[in-house]
Design an enzyme around this catalytic site. Structure first.
Site, PDB file in Angstrom:
ATOM      1  CG  HIS A 131       2.678  71.406 -53.340  1.00  0.00           C
ATOM      2  ND1 HIS A 131       1.575  70.657 -53.696  1.00  0.00           N
ATOM      3  CD2 HIS A 131       3.653  70.509 -53.043  1.00  0.00           C
ATOM      4  CE1 HIS A 131       1.872  69.372 -53.621  1.00  0.00           C
ATOM      5  NE2 HIS A 131       3.135  69.260 -53.223  1.00  0.00           N
ATOM      6  CE  LYS A 135       4.039  70.542 -57.129  1.00  0.00           C
ATOM      7  NZ  LYS A 135       5.345  69.961 -57.537  1.00  0.00           N
TER       8      LYS A 135
END
Length: 234
Positions: A131, A135
């Site tokens: 990600h 995040k």
């Protein structure tokens, strides 16, 4: 319908855009716990806030008879409290670690593959998730959901981000650039490997799924999942 957004970051802005394209109105954008909220003017709320305030947002909505869709991860130690409150108040609540329509199909594929692999003891299983660097949680809520899907069908009893035992699923988390989300599950033996992979190209799929879920839950009571919304696994 009139939608309130709890959290107005990148996801909140994209949800607003898609909701308005589908002829809905955004009547509140709530980024601060001190905001005054006019629940009388809200048909449904969508929460993509932060782990520290998500449960309070859900609680407020249920107590004010407002259906709530939550895509915030990292607060799930209080999930059972949210479920119990929703049942007590006869509210309406959907939590999903990922609202993407494709990811929810991937959840079902993951579960089906795990069931087929359960008795093939020569294969170990591991997972990688990638990600963007902003995040906040690791592993991702989607990775945890995928691991739980494997655990439900196999002899594995847990997941780990460290060196995993034979009964654990190793999850490797990477944070790179602006990657929206990539999840890969690998079953490997000495002779071959089987991979299944989902790659998000952007955040639009997450936002669209959340809006579709909010449309679906209107007029309902109870605790639901995206499996209910998409009529999967029936």
């Amino acid at each position: 319908m009139n939608i309130a957004l709890f959290g107005y970051g990148k996801m909140g802005k994209m949800i607003a855009q898609i909701a308005m394209q589908r002829n809905h109105s955004i009547v509140a954008k709530i980024d601060d716990a001190t905001n005054t909220i006019d629940f009388e003017n809200i048909d449904v709320a969508i929460d993509f806030s932060t782990p520290d305030v998500a449960f309070d947002n859900i609680k407020k909505c249920i107590e004010n008879n407002t259906p709530i869709i939550s895509g915030t991860t990292g607060w799930l130690e209080k999930y059972d409290q949210a479920v119990n409150l929703c049942q007590e108040k006869k509210g309406a609540f959907i939590y999903a670690s990922n609202f993407s329509l494709g990811v929810n199909v991937f959840f079902e594929l993951n579960s089906y593959l795990a069931k087929m692999m359960a008795n093939l003891k020569d294969y170990g299983v591991r997972m990688e998730e990638i990600h963007h660097t902003q995040k906040l949680d690791a592993p991702s809520g989607t990775a945890i959901s995928l691991a739980e899907g494997i655990i439900a069908q196999t002899a594995h009893h847990n997941w780990s981000m460290e060196k995993a035992s034979e009964e654990e699923i190793l999850i490797t988390s990477k944070r790179e650039g602006t990657v929206p989300g990539t999840h890969t599950i690998t079953y490997e033996s000495k002779v071959d490997a089987i991979d299944i992979k989902h790659t998000a190209h952007n955040r639009e799929g997450f936002a669209l799924g959340a809006v579709i879920a909010s449309e679906w839950i209107l007029g309902k009571t109870g605790v639901y999942s995206m499996k209910d919304v998409l009529n999967l696994g029936r």
